[in-house]
Design an enzyme around this catalytic site. Structure first.
Site, mmCIF file in Angstrom:
data_model
loop_
_atom_site.group_PDB
_atom_site.id
_atom_site.type_symbol
_atom_site.label_atom_id
_atom_site.label_comp_id
_atom_site.label_asym_id
_atom_site.label_seq_id
_atom_site.Cartn_x
_atom_site.Cartn_y
_atom_site.Cartn_z
ATOM 1 N N CYS A 54 -18.162 4.654 -25.308
ATOM 2 C CA CYS A 54 -19.940 5.475 -25.012
ATOM 3 C C CYS A 54 -20.626 5.481 -24.041
ATOM 4 O O CYS A 54 -21.612 5.035 -23.600
ATOM 5 C CB CYS A 54 -20.615 4.788 -25.953
ATOM 6 S SG CYS A 54 -21.987 5.289 -27.269
ATOM 7 N N GLU A 55 -20.434 6.426 -23.455
ATOM 8 C CA GLU A 55 -20.196 6.718 -21.662
ATOM 9 C C GLU A 55 -19.775 7.871 -21.494
ATOM 10 O O GLU A 55 -18.127 8.311 -22.136
ATOM 11 C CB GLU A 55 -20.324 5.709 -20.631
ATOM 12 C CG GLU A 55 -19.412 4.875 -20.852
ATOM 13 C CD GLU A 55 -19.112 3.669 -19.824
ATOM 14 O OE1 GLU A 55 -19.212 4.034 -17.930
ATOM 15 O OE2 GLU A 55 -19.913 2.916 -19.724
ATOM 16 N N GLY B 143 0.440 -1.417 -0.140
ATOM 17 C CA GLY B 143 0.013 0.162 0.115
ATOM 18 C C GLY B 143 0.303 1.695 -0.207
ATOM 19 O O GLY B 143 -0.008 2.198 0.670
ATOM 20 N N TYR C 268 -1.951 -1.086 -12.658
ATOM 21 C CA TYR C 268 -3.667 -1.257 -12.798
ATOM 22 C C TYR C 268 -4.417 -0.387 -14.043
ATOM 23 O O TYR C 268 -5.292 -0.060 -13.967
ATOM 24 C CB TYR C 268 -4.103 -0.500 -10.953
ATOM 25 C CG TYR C 268 -3.771 -1.630 -10.901
ATOM 26 C CD1 TYR C 268 -4.349 -2.699 -9.787
ATOM 27 C CD2 TYR C 268 -3.420 -1.232 -9.288
ATOM 28 C CE1 TYR C 268 -3.999 -3.562 -8.586
ATOM 29 C CE2 TYR C 268 -2.430 -1.731 -8.015
ATOM 30 C CZ TYR C 268 -2.914 -2.776 -7.694
ATOM 31 O OH TYR C 268 -2.858 -3.899 -6.750
ATOM 32 N N TYR D 130 -11.458 5.298 -10.082
ATOM 33 C CA TYR D 130 -10.920 5.258 -8.360
ATOM 34 C C TYR D 130 -10.931 7.176 -8.663
ATOM 35 O O TYR D 130 -10.350 8.042 -7.660
ATOM 36 C CB TYR D 130 -9.398 4.962 -8.503
ATOM 37 C CG TYR D 130 -9.655 3.190 -8.093
ATOM 38 C CD1 TYR D 130 -10.182 3.242 -7.168
ATOM 39 C CD2 TYR D 130 -8.967 2.823 -9.522
ATOM 40 C CE1 TYR D 130 -10.578 1.507 -7.253
ATOM 41 C CE2 TYR D 130 -8.700 1.214 -9.369
ATOM 42 C CZ TYR D 130 -9.651 0.154 -8.160
ATOM 43 O OH TYR D 130 -9.780 -0.793 -8.073
ATOM 44 N N ARG E 194 -8.063 3.460 -13.725
ATOM 45 C CA ARG E 194 -8.279 3.960 -12.957
ATOM 46 C C ARG E 194 -8.895 5.526 -13.053
ATOM 47 O O ARG E 194 -9.256 5.699 -11.565
ATOM 48 C CB ARG E 194 -7.323 4.147 -12.717
ATOM 49 C CG ARG E 194 -6.755 2.586 -12.331
ATOM 50 C CD ARG E 194 -4.524 2.564 -11.858
ATOM 51 N NE ARG E 194 -4.549 3.309 -10.476
ATOM 52 C CZ ARG E 194 -4.255 4.259 -10.670
ATOM 53 N NH1 ARG E 194 -4.228 5.050 -10.824
ATOM 54 N NH2 ARG E 194 -4.617 4.595 -9.286
ATOM 55 N N GLU F 265 4.367 -6.801 0.776
ATOM 56 C CA GLU F 265 3.712 -6.823 -1.006
ATOM 57 C C GLU F 265 3.396 -5.802 -1.421
ATOM 58 O O GLU F 265 2.336 -5.578 -2.143
ATOM 59 C CB GLU F 265 2.164 -7.902 -0.228
ATOM 60 C CG GLU F 265 1.918 -9.643 0.350
ATOM 61 C CD GLU F 265 1.038 -9.410 0.555
ATOM 62 O OE1 GLU F 265 0.043 -8.987 0.181
ATOM 63 O OE2 GLU F 265 1.492 -10.626 1.309
ATOM 64 N N PRO F 266 4.277 -5.009 -2.197
ATOM 65 C CA PRO F 266 4.255 -3.542 -2.776
ATOM 66 C C PRO F 266 3.483 -4.422 -3.862
ATOM 67 O O PRO F 266 4.268 -5.417 -4.631
ATOM 68 C CB PRO F 266 5.682 -3.452 -3.026
ATOM 69 C CG PRO F 266 6.555 -4.506 -2.486
ATOM 70 C CD PRO F 266 6.011 -5.145 -2.105
ATOM 71 N N GLY F 267 2.418 -3.071 -4.800
ATOM 72 C CA GLY F 267 2.252 -3.459 -6.215
ATOM 73 C C GLY F 267 2.786 -2.248 -6.920
ATOM 74 O O GLY F 267 4.192 -1.997 -7.566
#
Length: 410
Positions: free
Chosen positions: A337-338, A227, A365, A311, A307, A268-270
């Site tokens: 189309c939105e 995180g 991501y 988010y 993203r 656990e880094p991503g």
């Protein structure tokens, strides 16, 4: 400023030349940045026996997994498919942590058969695991620490109402279930969320595990999750990994002394490892002026980079084709189309139809959450390593879109 903050090349490889060679849209990753981030974390936690478990879901390309493995990091997988991707990349089962959430029992059995460490995140799962395996298969337990942390409610996963992990308030029930089946518990795990700045948040999560560990006498590791926040634009705050390493390592060593023997510390880094390595290149289809807004419409959208819409994530954008043009303010929007806004109210060097725009911080991501929404095709991926461009995923073609569809006679 442009040469430093808005690169025209990666490791000497021209981004515009990649756009010509591989077509757009395109994901490009700087392999050196990924390796440097791993080394930074290893250095920050040099005083403890650290094992890095890269969060595969951030960027699960097999070539990236190979790069991560060569740099000395294991992986954390959240699906059996990610486990298998890791093995294709050369990982041994012992290097993989499998942290599922609400998966089928069949998937748990498959993970055990493959030999990976299973992270149990519910009491019913502990019970079923115990009934099948007893003390023959070591496992980990995921604790929900009741800590609200993270930059967005959708990525805060350690609070009291989260679906993830087992509430720390249920520790007695956890212990009773473990003792009933004489389970072999090798580790305890916690993960509070993403985009965490404060080292004290990591320390609070770790202390929850330190306290819970007194109930488990045969632990081999404590897993404090990930995180860590990266900067999304100039002046943005980011996690001081050196400070986190100093504070958490000190507390961990004190815990090991109290516990009676040394354990391993797992992280656990991503996003921390891969976000800043990624550049998403898209071609401008049109510049559309209205009385209130000037839109830049690009040949991509939320199907390739979700993203910003999912988010409210910020991705810095620059005009690769016209870096020295006069600045104007634009909304960069996609072709889906939105409502499909990639960036709003951004000052860019003047944008013209045909220009190549670059969205930064696209390593985590980005492609991993890409889809075929609107029946659009997914882009290619390129990894820059040792000054060479390597195609690591081909661009999809129409045949890929219909490959698994079955036409019936009606």
């Amino acid at each position: 400023m442009n040469s430093n903050q808005h690169p025209q090349d990666i490791q000497g490889v021209s981004l515009l030349s990649l756009a010509d060679q591989y077509e757009l849209p395109l994901y490009v990753y700087d392999g050196e940045k990924i390796v440097n981030q791993i080394h930074a974390m290893q250095e920050a936690f040099a005083s403890v026996p650290l094992k890095i478990k890269y969060a595969t879901k951030a960027l699960p390309n097999i070539s990236v997994l190979k790069l991560v493995r060569n740099a000395g990091a294991g992986i954390d997988a959240v699906s059996i498919e990610e486990v298998r991707l890791g093995m294709l990349a050369g990982y041994e089962a012992s290097e993989i942590m499998y942290t599922p959430s609400g998966v089928s029992w069949k998937e748990i059995e498959e993970a055990v058969d493959l030999g990976v460490m299973v992270n149990l995140d519910s009491i019913p799962l502990i019970r079923e695991f115990g009934e099948k395996y007893g003390n023959r298969v070591p496992a980990c337990i995921r604790i929900n620490p009741h800590i609200m942390a993270g930059g967005n409610s959708k990525i805060s996963v350690g609070h009291k109402h989260s679906k993830f992990g087992i509430s720390i308030e249920q520790i007695d029930q956890i212990v009773q279930t473990v003792e009933k089946y004489q389970l072999s518990i090798a580790g305890l795990h916690v993960h509070t969320g993403s985009d965490i700045l404060d080292a004290e948040v990591f320390l609070r999560g770790a202390k929850v595990l330190f306290d819970a560990a007194k109930h488990f006498k045969e632990l081999k590791f404590i897993d404090c999750g990930g995180g860590f926040k990266v900067a999304y634009k100039a002046g943005d705050p980011f996690t001081d990994i050196q400070e986190v390493g100093r504070i958490v390592s000190k507390a961990f060593l004190e815990f090991c002394e109290d516990y009676g023997r040394p354990l391993e510390l797992w992280l656990e880094p991503g996003k921390f490892l891969v976000s800043e390595s990624g550049y998403f290149l898209a071609k401008t289809n049109l510049v559309k002026e209205t009385p209130t807004v000037t839109f830049v419409g690009v040949d991509s959208g939320l199907n390739h980079l979700i993203r910003p819409m999912m988010y409210d994530a910020y991705h810095d954008v620059y005009n690769l084709s016209n870096p020295n043009g006069p600045e104007r303010t634009y909304h960069i929007v996609g072709y889906i189309c939105e409502t499909d806004t990639l960036a709003a109210d951004r000052k860019l060097s003047e944008v013209r139809a045909g220009d190549v725009l670059v969205l930064k911080n696209a390593g985590a991501y980005g492609f991993s959450m890409a889809s075929n929404y609107n029946s659009r095709l997914r882009p290619a991926e390129v990894l820059i390593w040792k000054g060479q461009a390597h195609l690591i995923r081909k661009r999809e073609e129409f045949e890929d879109l219909v490959r698994h569809q079955v036409q019936i006679e009606l």
